[in-house]
Each structure stands twice: as C-alpha cells, then as structure tokens.
Design a protein around this motif. Structure first.
Motif, PDB file in Angstrom:
ATOM      1  N   UNK A  40       0.994   8.046 -21.278  1.00  0.00           N
ATOM      2  CA  UNK A  40       2.061   9.024 -21.437  1.00  0.00           C
ATOM      3  C   UNK A  40       3.313   8.715 -20.639  1.00  0.00           C
ATOM      4  N   UNK A  41       3.275   7.716 -19.789  1.00  0.00           N
ATOM      5  CA  UNK A  41       4.441   7.341 -18.984  1.00  0.00           C
ATOM      6  C   UNK A  41       5.290   6.336 -19.761  1.00  0.00           C
ATOM      7  N   UNK A  42       6.575   6.616 -19.876  1.00  0.00           N
ATOM      8  CA  UNK A  42       7.481   5.692 -20.573  1.00  0.00           C
ATOM      9  C   UNK A  42       8.010   4.660 -19.573  1.00  0.00           C
ATOM     10  N   UNK A  43       8.457   3.545 -20.094  1.00  0.00           N
ATOM     11  CA  UNK A  43       9.026   2.511 -19.235  1.00  0.00           C
ATOM     12  C   UNK A  43      10.276   3.028 -18.518  1.00  0.00           C
ATOM     13  N   UNK A  44      11.092   3.800 -19.226  1.00  0.00           N
ATOM     14  CA  UNK A  44      12.308   4.353 -18.617  1.00  0.00           C
ATOM     15  C   UNK A  44      11.967   5.243 -17.415  1.00  0.00           C
ATOM     16  N   UNK A  45      10.969   6.093 -17.583  1.00  0.00           N
ATOM     17  CA  UNK A  45      10.570   6.986 -16.489  1.00  0.00           C
ATOM     18  C   UNK A  45       9.935   6.177 -15.351  1.00  0.00           C
ATOM     19  N   UNK A  46       9.149   5.165 -15.695  1.00  0.00           N
ATOM     20  CA  UNK A  46       8.556   4.311 -14.668  1.00  0.00           C
ATOM     21  C   UNK A  46       9.639   3.679 -13.810  1.00  0.00           C
ATOM     22  N   UNK A  47      10.677   3.140 -14.436  1.00  0.00           N
ATOM     23  CA  UNK A  47      11.746   2.480 -13.685  1.00  0.00           C
ATOM     24  C   UNK A  47      12.421   3.458 -12.725  1.00  0.00           C
ATOM     25  N   UNK A  48      12.668   4.675 -13.193  1.00  0.00           N
ATOM     26  CA  UNK A  48      13.292   5.709 -12.358  1.00  0.00           C
ATOM     27  C   UNK A  48      12.399   6.051 -11.162  1.00  0.00           C
ATOM     28  N   UNK A  49      11.115   6.285 -11.422  1.00  0.00           N
ATOM     29  CA  UNK A  49      10.184   6.661 -10.353  1.00  0.00           C
ATOM     30  C   UNK A  49       9.948   5.507  -9.382  1.00  0.00           C
ATOM     31  N   UNK A  50       9.843   4.289  -9.916  1.00  0.00           N
ATOM     32  CA  UNK A  50       9.606   3.123  -9.065  1.00  0.00           C
ATOM     33  C   UNK A  50      10.796   2.874  -8.138  1.00  0.00           C
ATOM     34  N   UNK A  51      12.002   3.037  -8.667  1.00  0.00           N
ATOM     35  CA  UNK A  51      13.194   2.856  -7.835  1.00  0.00           C
ATOM     36  C   UNK A  51      13.232   3.898  -6.720  1.00  0.00           C
ATOM     37  N   UNK A  52      12.865   5.126  -7.034  1.00  0.00           N
ATOM     38  CA  UNK A  52      12.825   6.180  -6.023  1.00  0.00           C
ATOM     39  C   UNK A  52      11.769   5.873  -4.961  1.00  0.00           C
ATOM     40  N   UNK A 103       0.807  -1.213   0.000  1.00  0.00           N
ATOM     41  CA  UNK A 103       0.000   0.000   0.000  1.00  0.00           C
ATOM     42  C   UNK A 103       0.839   1.261   0.000  1.00  0.00           C
ATOM     43  N   UNK A 104       1.862   1.296   0.835  1.00  0.00           N
ATOM     44  CA  UNK A 104       2.736   2.457   0.932  1.00  0.00           C
ATOM     45  C   UNK A 104       3.472   2.696  -0.385  1.00  0.00           C
ATOM     46  N   UNK A 105       4.045   1.645  -0.941  1.00  0.00           N
ATOM     47  CA  UNK A 105       4.786   1.767  -2.195  1.00  0.00           C
ATOM     48  C   UNK A 105       3.866   2.250  -3.319  1.00  0.00           C
ATOM     49  N   UNK A 106       2.655   1.689  -3.415  1.00  0.00           N
ATOM     50  CA  UNK A 106       1.718   2.091  -4.474  1.00  0.00           C
ATOM     51  C   UNK A 106       1.395   3.581  -4.387  1.00  0.00           C
ATOM     52  N   UNK A 107       1.159   4.065  -3.173  1.00  0.00           N
ATOM     53  CA  UNK A 107       0.867   5.489  -2.993  1.00  0.00           C
ATOM     54  C   UNK A 107       2.085   6.347  -3.328  1.00  0.00           C
ATOM     55  N   UNK A 108       3.268   5.912  -2.892  1.00  0.00           N
ATOM     56  CA  UNK A 108       4.489   6.675  -3.155  1.00  0.00           C
ATOM     57  C   UNK A 108       4.756   6.752  -4.659  1.00  0.00           C
ATOM     58  N   UNK A 109       4.558   5.647  -5.359  1.00  0.00           N
ATOM     59  CA  UNK A 109       4.776   5.645  -6.801  1.00  0.00           C
ATOM     60  C   UNK A 109       3.741   6.513  -7.506  1.00  0.00           C
ATOM     61  N   UNK A 110       2.483   6.425  -7.091  1.00  0.00           N
ATOM     62  CA  UNK A 110       1.432   7.262  -7.686  1.00  0.00           C
ATOM     63  C   UNK A 110       1.753   8.747  -7.503  1.00  0.00           C
ATOM     64  N   UNK A 111       2.271   9.113  -6.325  1.00  0.00           N
ATOM     65  CA  UNK A 111       2.638  10.509  -6.073  1.00  0.00           C
ATOM     66  C   UNK A 111       3.754  10.954  -7.016  1.00  0.00           C
ATOM     67  N   UNK A 112       4.739  10.109  -7.218  1.00  0.00           N
ATOM     68  CA  UNK A 112       5.853  10.465  -8.088  1.00  0.00           C
ATOM     69  C   UNK A 112       5.417  10.584  -9.549  1.00  0.00           C
ATOM     70  N   UNK A 113       4.535   9.696  -9.975  1.00  0.00           N
ATOM     71  CA  UNK A 113       4.008   9.779 -11.344  1.00  0.00           C
ATOM     72  C   UNK A 113       3.211  11.069 -11.498  1.00  0.00           C
TER      73      UNK A 113
END
Length: 189
Positions: free
Chosen positions: A155-167, A106-116
């Motif tokens: 509109x989200x690229x895989x490259x950007x997803x990987x960067x945001x998910x890692x963060x 739950x925490x990770x999903x919210x954190x990733x959604x915020x970054x996106x």
C-alpha cells in the motif's frame, strides 16, 4: 529520578496508578530516565525526556601494534576486539567507523518504519545499508554517509516512500550527529 519514574504530570491532578498503567522494569545500568506524564484527551501516557546510553573502550599499546576492546552494558559488544588493522586495513575485529555506520543504519530503519506506520501502513521490512566514506587529507576524516534502503510495505507508493525516507534521513537521531552530507537511495520491493 535516576532509573525510575520522574516528575509529576503536566495535568492538574496526579493520575492514579491504574490511570498510568504499570511501571516498566528499567535497568539502571542501561539508561537514565526522567519520565513525565502528559494528559492527552482522557488518557495519560509517559514520554522519555532524557536518556543516556553507554559504551566503553580500552586500548593497550601503541597505535599500530596495540589492540583494544569495546564493550556495552547490554553485552552485545563484550570485549569486542579492534585494532589498527581492523580499522585501516582488513584485520579481524570491528572499528569505530563500522559501529557508527551500523548505528546509523539501525536508527534510520527504525525512524523510517515509524513514519510509514504513522501513515496507517504496516511495514513488513525496512532494510538499510549505511556506507561511511572516509578521506585521508593529511589526517582521516568522515566526508559523507550514504544510506541505501529497501522497503517492503503493501500500500505504500514510491512517492510517499521518498517523502518519508527523506524526513527520516534528516531527522533520525544519529543523522542529527553529523555535519557531513548524508545521501539516500530508497526503493520499494
């Protein structure tokens, strides 16, 4: 103060109630808030400086034959059953490790959604499964956590997803609790 508005603003003058906006209703049973105001450009906003969340557990009996309940003030968990068999076998009820994995997902999903969202893209969905790995080396311990997430965001690229998910993996609140390795697989759908 406890359960309400706290310290004065960091700006030189105290904002009016109209400048601050209305006060949210805060349930003092759920959290302890200390809120401060900051001046950002011409608008004032508040941020939470501290917050406490609570849960309780009761265990009755021996480790193997006993049983217990877990509860939260929100009553999402309300005398929810747990036992030796639900923890170490396949019994009915929940267990602490399952709850930790749920909290992390739950925490990770919210954190990733915020970054996106901060990139200007609105995520349609972020779905995460957290797998908590345990090992018995003469005593049980958590040895790692694996996050599998799928994101739907136009509109989200895989490259950007990987960067945001890692963060998000490194910085979500629950991730910061762990000293064990946290691995990640992130995919766009």
């Amino acid at each position: 103060g406890v359960g309400g508005w706290g310290a004065a603003p960091l700006a030189r003058s105290t904002p009016t109630r109209a400048q601050r906006g209305t006060r949210p209703k805060i349930n003092p049973n759920l959290a302890h808030f200390q809120i401060k105001f900051m001046k950002l450009k011409k608008d004032y906003f508040c941020f939470i400086c501290t917050m406490k969340r609570h849960a309780s557990a009761v265990w009755n009996g021996t480790l193997k034959e006993g049983k217990g309940t877990i509860s939260t003030p929100t009553t999402v968990l309300n005398n929810t059953q747990y036992s030796f068999t639900s923890r170490f076998e396949e019994g009915i009820g929940t267990n602490p490790e399952e709850l930790v994995a749920a909290a992390h997902a739950g925490c990770f999903s919210m954190a990733l959604a915020a970054r996106i969202t901060n990139t200007g893209i609105t995520p349609e969905s972020v779905q995460t499964k957290a797998t908590l790995d345990m090992k018995n080396d003469g005593g049980w311990s958590v040895v790692g956590i694996h996050l599998e997430t799928t994101v739907k965001a136009s509109g989200l690229t895989n490259e950007k997803l990987q960067e945001l998910a890692e963060n998000a993996r490194a910085n979500c609140i629950i991730s910061k609790l762990f000293t064990v390795p946290i691995t990640l697989d992130a995919k766009l759908v």
